[in-house]
Design a protein around this motif. Structure first.
Motif, PDB file in Angstrom:
ATOM      1  N   UNK A  26      21.352 -75.788  29.936  1.00  0.00           N
ATOM      2  CA  UNK A  26      22.390 -74.786  30.214  1.00  0.00           C
ATOM      3  C   UNK A  26      21.770 -73.391  30.204  1.00  0.00           C
ATOM      4  N   UNK A  27      20.834 -73.146  29.283  1.00  0.00           N
ATOM      5  CA  UNK A  27      20.192 -71.835  29.231  1.00  0.00           C
ATOM      6  C   UNK A  27      19.385 -71.581  30.493  1.00  0.00           C
ATOM      7  N   UNK A  43      18.925 -65.417  22.001  1.00  0.00           N
ATOM      8  CA  UNK A  43      18.070 -66.520  21.551  1.00  0.00           C
ATOM      9  C   UNK A  43      17.109 -66.007  20.491  1.00  0.00           C
ATOM     10  N   UNK A  44      16.763 -66.854  19.543  1.00  0.00           N
ATOM     11  CA  UNK A  44      15.766 -66.521  18.533  1.00  0.00           C
ATOM     12  C   UNK A  44      14.677 -67.597  18.461  1.00  0.00           C
ATOM     13  N   UNK A  45      15.079 -68.869  18.467  1.00  0.00           N
ATOM     14  CA  UNK A  45      14.086 -69.937  18.340  1.00  0.00           C
ATOM     15  C   UNK A  45      13.598 -70.454  19.690  1.00  0.00           C
ATOM     16  N   UNK A  46      14.170 -69.939  20.780  1.00  0.00           N
ATOM     17  CA  UNK A  46      13.763 -70.383  22.119  1.00  0.00           C
ATOM     18  C   UNK A  46      12.665 -69.480  22.665  1.00  0.00           C
ATOM     19  N   UNK A  55      17.048 -74.642  16.620  1.00  0.00           N
ATOM     20  CA  UNK A  55      17.147 -74.386  15.181  1.00  0.00           C
ATOM     21  C   UNK A  55      18.107 -73.255  14.839  1.00  0.00           C
ATOM     22  N   UNK A  56      18.096 -72.169  15.596  1.00  0.00           N
ATOM     23  CA  UNK A  56      18.830 -70.977  15.167  1.00  0.00           C
ATOM     24  C   UNK A  56      20.314 -71.023  15.515  1.00  0.00           C
ATOM     25  N   UNK A  57      20.692 -71.712  16.579  1.00  0.00           N
ATOM     26  CA  UNK A  57      22.081 -71.892  16.991  1.00  0.00           C
ATOM     27  C   UNK A  57      22.767 -70.588  17.406  1.00  0.00           C
ATOM     28  N   UNK A  58      21.995 -69.590  17.803  1.00  0.00           N
ATOM     29  CA  UNK A  58      22.619 -68.346  18.236  1.00  0.00           C
ATOM     30  C   UNK A  58      22.931 -68.358  19.726  1.00  0.00           C
ATOM     31  N   UNK A  59      22.449 -69.362  20.451  1.00  0.00           N
ATOM     32  CA  UNK A  59      22.663 -69.440  21.899  1.00  0.00           C
ATOM     33  C   UNK A  59      23.818 -70.374  22.259  1.00  0.00           C
ATOM     34  N   UNK A  60      24.660 -70.710  21.293  1.00  0.00           N
ATOM     35  CA  UNK A  60      25.703 -71.712  21.523  1.00  0.00           C
ATOM     36  C   UNK A  60      26.708 -71.272  22.589  1.00  0.00           C
ATOM     37  N   UNK A  61      27.245 -72.262  23.293  1.00  0.00           N
ATOM     38  CA  UNK A  61      28.280 -72.051  24.303  1.00  0.00           C
ATOM     39  C   UNK A  61      29.324 -73.155  24.155  1.00  0.00           C
ATOM     40  N   UNK A  62      30.461 -72.961  24.805  1.00  0.00           N
ATOM     41  CA  UNK A  62      31.490 -73.995  24.844  1.00  0.00           C
ATOM     42  C   UNK A  62      31.293 -74.856  26.085  1.00  0.00           C
ATOM     43  N   UNK A  71      24.187 -76.006  21.674  1.00  0.00           N
ATOM     44  CA  UNK A  71      23.081 -75.064  21.892  1.00  0.00           C
ATOM     45  C   UNK A  71      22.653 -75.082  23.360  1.00  0.00           C
ATOM     46  N   UNK A  72      22.765 -73.970  24.016  1.00  0.00           N
ATOM     47  CA  UNK A  72      22.456 -73.943  25.451  1.00  0.00           C
ATOM     48  C   UNK A  72      20.978 -74.164  25.723  1.00  0.00           C
ATOM     49  N   UNK A  73      20.102 -73.901  24.732  1.00  0.00           N
ATOM     50  CA  UNK A  73      18.663 -74.058  24.961  1.00  0.00           C
ATOM     51  C   UNK A  73      18.250 -75.511  25.054  1.00  0.00           C
ATOM     52  N   UNK A  74      19.059 -76.423  24.481  1.00  0.00           N
ATOM     53  CA  UNK A  74      18.655 -77.823  24.413  1.00  0.00           C
ATOM     54  C   UNK A  74      19.573 -78.758  25.197  1.00  0.00           C
ATOM     55  N   UNK A  75      20.809 -78.369  25.451  1.00  0.00           N
ATOM     56  CA  UNK A  75      21.750 -79.265  26.129  1.00  0.00           C
ATOM     57  C   UNK A  75      21.466 -79.277  27.625  1.00  0.00           C
ATOM     58  N   UNK A  76      21.244 -80.463  28.179  1.00  0.00           N
ATOM     59  CA  UNK A  76      20.966 -80.609  29.606  1.00  0.00           C
ATOM     60  C   UNK A  76      22.249 -80.493  30.412  1.00  0.00           C
ATOM     61  N   UNK A  77      22.124 -79.952  31.599  1.00  0.00           N
ATOM     62  CA  UNK A  77      23.270 -79.826  32.497  1.00  0.00           C
ATOM     63  C   UNK A  77      23.662 -81.190  33.047  1.00  0.00           C
TER      64      UNK A  77
END
Length: 313
Positions: A26-27, A43-46, A55-62, A71-77
């Protein structure tokens, strides 16, 4: 010659449909196809040259249909995915993550982007009370995991502690460490494969440590400095930068960056020379460079003193 052909999927970003490769996160979609505001997802851990750490969870989205924020950095589209990036729930979560980090960690040397995000999200760490006194040297390293005194309720817990200086190249200021694990991954499978550092402890006592908590010269560290290159908060930095900051001689507003090629061997690593007032203060490498992918060896990162006309000590 054209590379592998990848199927694309359709994703809705705040109501706007875009098409991205099926393996994109998603990111990735926000960076490639999103608006400037969406691409500015904090983002902090990306990092662009590292595998997602999540890890940091600051990039979260709905995501529509998901029970919790993702977490948008890890969730695949996925095809047909509906993503919302600026809802009250998302903003509240991001603010709380940044606020809790800033309440326990010194974030004053984090990047300008981090400072801007903290302002944009209304972060107020002082509402948790005044900080507790810093730990003595080595105190946090000696704690028995999971066993610590109950808080007094009058102060907020912090990871404040003295700076660790045990070599001539870089310092470890763990009062600024947010446990993002980027340094661990850079030392491990993402870059160096040295595995000199890892996470130790549990809960609030978790920390980055060497094997058996030995000083850095006694560890497997090869002083490539790739941990410095990925640290987002200034917990790891070169001795040159640390000394200049302590002396009040650090001038980031006057810094220029010049790209050149490392002359120590024939690999062809690109170097970015960070210069302040006529002196090289740091060396990095572009994350998108095909040779280094942002990582360097000890010579490339620290072997620049010979190019400067410095007065004899």
């Amino acid at each position: 010659m054209l590379g592998a052909i990848r199927r694309t999927v359709t994703v809705s970003l705040d109501g706007t449909e875009v098409r991205v490769p099926e393996d994109a996160t998603i990111l990735d979609a926000l960076h490639r196809e999103g608006s400037p505001a969406q691409a500015d997802t904090p983002t902090l851990c990306w990092a662009p040259n590292m595998d997602p750490i999540n890890a940091c969870r600051v990039c979260v989205v709905e995501v529509e249909g998901s029970r919790a924020l993702v977490p948008s950095c890890a969730r695949r589209c996925e095809d047909g995915m509906e993503v919302r990036t600026d809802t009250d729930k998302v903003r509240h979560s991001r603010r709380m993550v940044l606020e809790l980090l800033a309440s326990s960690v010194d974030m004053t040397q984090a990047s300008a982007d981090v400072a801007r995000w903290m302002t944009d999200y209304g972060v107020d760490p002082d509402r948790y009370g005044p900080p507790a006194p810093p730990a003595a040297a080595g105190e946090r390293d000696r704690r028995h995991a999971g066993h610590h005194p109950a808080p007094d309720g009058a102060t907020r817990a912090t990871v404040a502690q003295p700076v660790k200086i045990d070599n001539e190249l870089y310092v470890r200021d763990y009062s600024r460490c947010i446990m993002c694990y980027k340094c661990v991954n850079a030392c491990g499978t993402d870059a160096q494969f040295t595995f000199a550092i890892a996470a130790a402890g549990r809960g609030f006592d978790a920390r980055i440590a060497t094997e058996h908590d030995v000083e850095l010269p006694g560890s497997a560290c090869v002083y490539c400095g790739n941990c410095i290159g990925v640290c987002p908060t200034g917990a790891l930095k070169s001795v040159a930068e640390h000394d200049r900051r302590e002396a009040g001689d650090w001038h980031p507003d006057e810094e220029t960056v010049t790209t050149t090629i490392c002359s120590f061997c024939g690999v062809g690593c690109n170097l970015e020379l960070h210069v302040q007032r006529g002196e090289i203060v740091n060396v990095t490498s572009p994350a998108d460079h095909s040779v280094t992918h942002g990582h360097l060896c000890i010579k490339g990162r620290f072997g620049f003193r010979h190019v400067q006309n410095l007065p004899e000590a």
